[in-house]
Write an enzyme that holds these catalytic residues in place. Structure first.
Site, PDB file in Angstrom:
ATOM      1  N   ASP A  51     -23.538 -18.796   9.320  1.00 55.04           N
ATOM      2  CA  ASP A  51     -24.605 -18.518   8.314  1.00 55.04           C
ATOM      3  C   ASP A  51     -25.287 -17.276   8.839  1.00 55.04           C
ATOM      4  OD1 ASP A  51     -25.866 -19.148  10.710  1.00 55.04           O
ATOM      5  OD2 ASP A  51     -27.213 -20.529  10.206  1.00 55.04           O
ATOM      6  N   LYS A 120     -19.615 -26.394  11.852  1.00 54.81           N
ATOM      7  CA  LYS A 120     -20.350 -26.058  13.057  1.00 54.81           C
ATOM      8  C   LYS A 120     -21.971 -26.387  12.784  1.00 54.81           C
ATOM      9  CE  LYS A 120     -21.614 -21.861  14.690  1.00 54.81           C
ATOM     10  NZ  LYS A 120     -23.123 -21.895  14.478  1.00 54.81           N
ATOM     11  N   GLU A 189     -24.488 -19.431  23.207  1.00 51.77           N
ATOM     12  CA  GLU A 189     -24.907 -18.129  22.687  1.00 51.77           C
ATOM     13  C   GLU A 189     -26.250 -17.693  23.488  1.00 51.77           C
ATOM     14  OE1 GLU A 189     -25.676 -17.759  18.589  1.00 51.77           O
ATOM     15  OE2 GLU A 189     -26.775 -15.697  18.746  1.00 51.77           O
TER      16      GLU A 189
HETATM   17  O1  KIV Z   1     -23.826 -17.739  12.152  1.00 50.25           O
HETATM   18  C1  KIV Z   1     -22.827 -17.274  13.115  1.00 50.25           C
HETATM   19  O2  KIV Z   1     -22.275 -16.208  12.965  1.00 50.25           O
HETATM   20  C2  KIV Z   1     -22.744 -17.978  14.257  1.00 50.25           C
HETATM   21  C3  KIV Z   1     -22.023 -17.037  15.384  1.00 50.25           C
HETATM   22  C4  KIV Z   1     -22.863 -15.836  15.934  1.00 50.25           C
HETATM   23  C5  KIV Z   1     -21.596 -18.162  16.579  1.00 50.25           C
HETATM   24  O3  KIV Z   1     -23.214 -18.967  14.652  1.00 50.25           O
END
Ligand code: KIV
Length: 271
Positions: A51, A120, A189
């Site tokens: 996102d 995710k 993260e």
């Molecule tokens: O949104 C994203 O790109 C992420 C990554 C940085 C892990 O969540």
């Protein structure tokens, strides 16, 4: 043994096996067909349609405005390109927090409508029942702990998480909880490297670090950051492998100059 499943792409069990063998996992984001083709051909194991597209593609200041429609649109394009890498769709803010039922419906849309292999989502104990519900429907879930950007306002900015002992203990506990809930991997993260190492040693599922040191089972970066395409802000953990901003600006300037000078197109470019 091949990492690819019957459909040709890397599978969740292959990702788990990589941790067992001590093989590092390379993950990158991508948001469109052309970039995903390059990322896939370069041998990345997992492509995350993050996102983060809200910031690097759509120009928002945070990931909060990103919608399911935005995510599905971009995930479809990426999935069309991926032959080798596993494709994971990122569940946007408010697509999974309100209820387990809504979370399951939205997670299902990624697999049904985009050919992604999993989703995710951000959070620990507070989303454990949601992870359980989604995985029990056969949808692989990657968890995300530490600095979870959808909670930026609660954190008061994009700050390293887990520097103090109480927060560190909670993140370790959350990692065990998301594993228990059925997540096949977890993004860590912006947590101290020592904390990421402890978590990596404490759980059987792979940890994928971003700003979390070298001891994670894998690494992820935002592709526009590592290619030097996003100028607005560069976090400390980003390594720019190339500065495509300069390369692209120079190429576009050359085009503009040639058009203005009547040098493009020349004989070989017209019929
Ligand atoms: O949104 C994203 O790109 C992420 C990554 C940085 C892990 O969540």
């Amino acid at each position: 043994m091949s990492k690819q499943g019957e459909m040709g792409r890397i599978t969740t069990s292959a990702i788990r096996d990589m941790k067992k063998r001590g093989e590092k996992i390379a993950m990158l984001t991508a948001y469109d067909y052309s970039m995903a083709t390059i990322v896939d051909k370069a041998g990345v194991d997992i492509i995350l349609v993050g996102d983060s597209l809200g910031m690097v593609i759509l120009g928002y200041d945070s990931t909060l405005p990103v919608t399911m429609d935005d995510m599905l649109h971009h995930t479809k394009a990426v999935a069309r390109a991926a032959r080798h890498a596993m494709v994971i769709g990122d569940m946007p803010f408010m697509s999974y927090q309100a209820s387990e039922k809504e979370a399951l419906r939205n997670a299902g849309r990624f697999l049904k409508e985009t050919d992604a292999q999993g989703v995710k989502l951000e959070g620990g104990s507070e989303v454990a029942s949601i992870i359980k519900r989604i995985t029990s429907a056969g949808i692989p879930v990657m968890a995300h702990l530490g600095l979870t950007p959808q909670s930026v306002h609660q954190f008061g900015g994009y700050k390293v998480q887990g520097r103090d002992a109480a927060v560190a203990a909670r993140i370790i506990e959350d990692a065990k909880i998301v594993e228990e809930a059925g997540a096949f991997a977890v993004v860590l993260e912006c947590v101290p490297a020592a904390l990421a190492r402890t978590i990596t040693q404490s759980i059987a599922i792979p940890t994928i670090g971003i700003g979390a040191g070298v001891d994670c089972d894998g690494q992820v970066l935002v592709v526009n950051d590592m290619l030097g395409m996003y100028e607005k802000f560069t976090p400390k953990f980003v390594k720019k492998y190339v500065n495509l901003n300069h390369v692209m600006k120079d190429a576009i300037k050359a085009y503009v100059d040639e058009v203005r000078a009547g040098e493009f197109p020349n004989k070989e470019h017209f019929f």
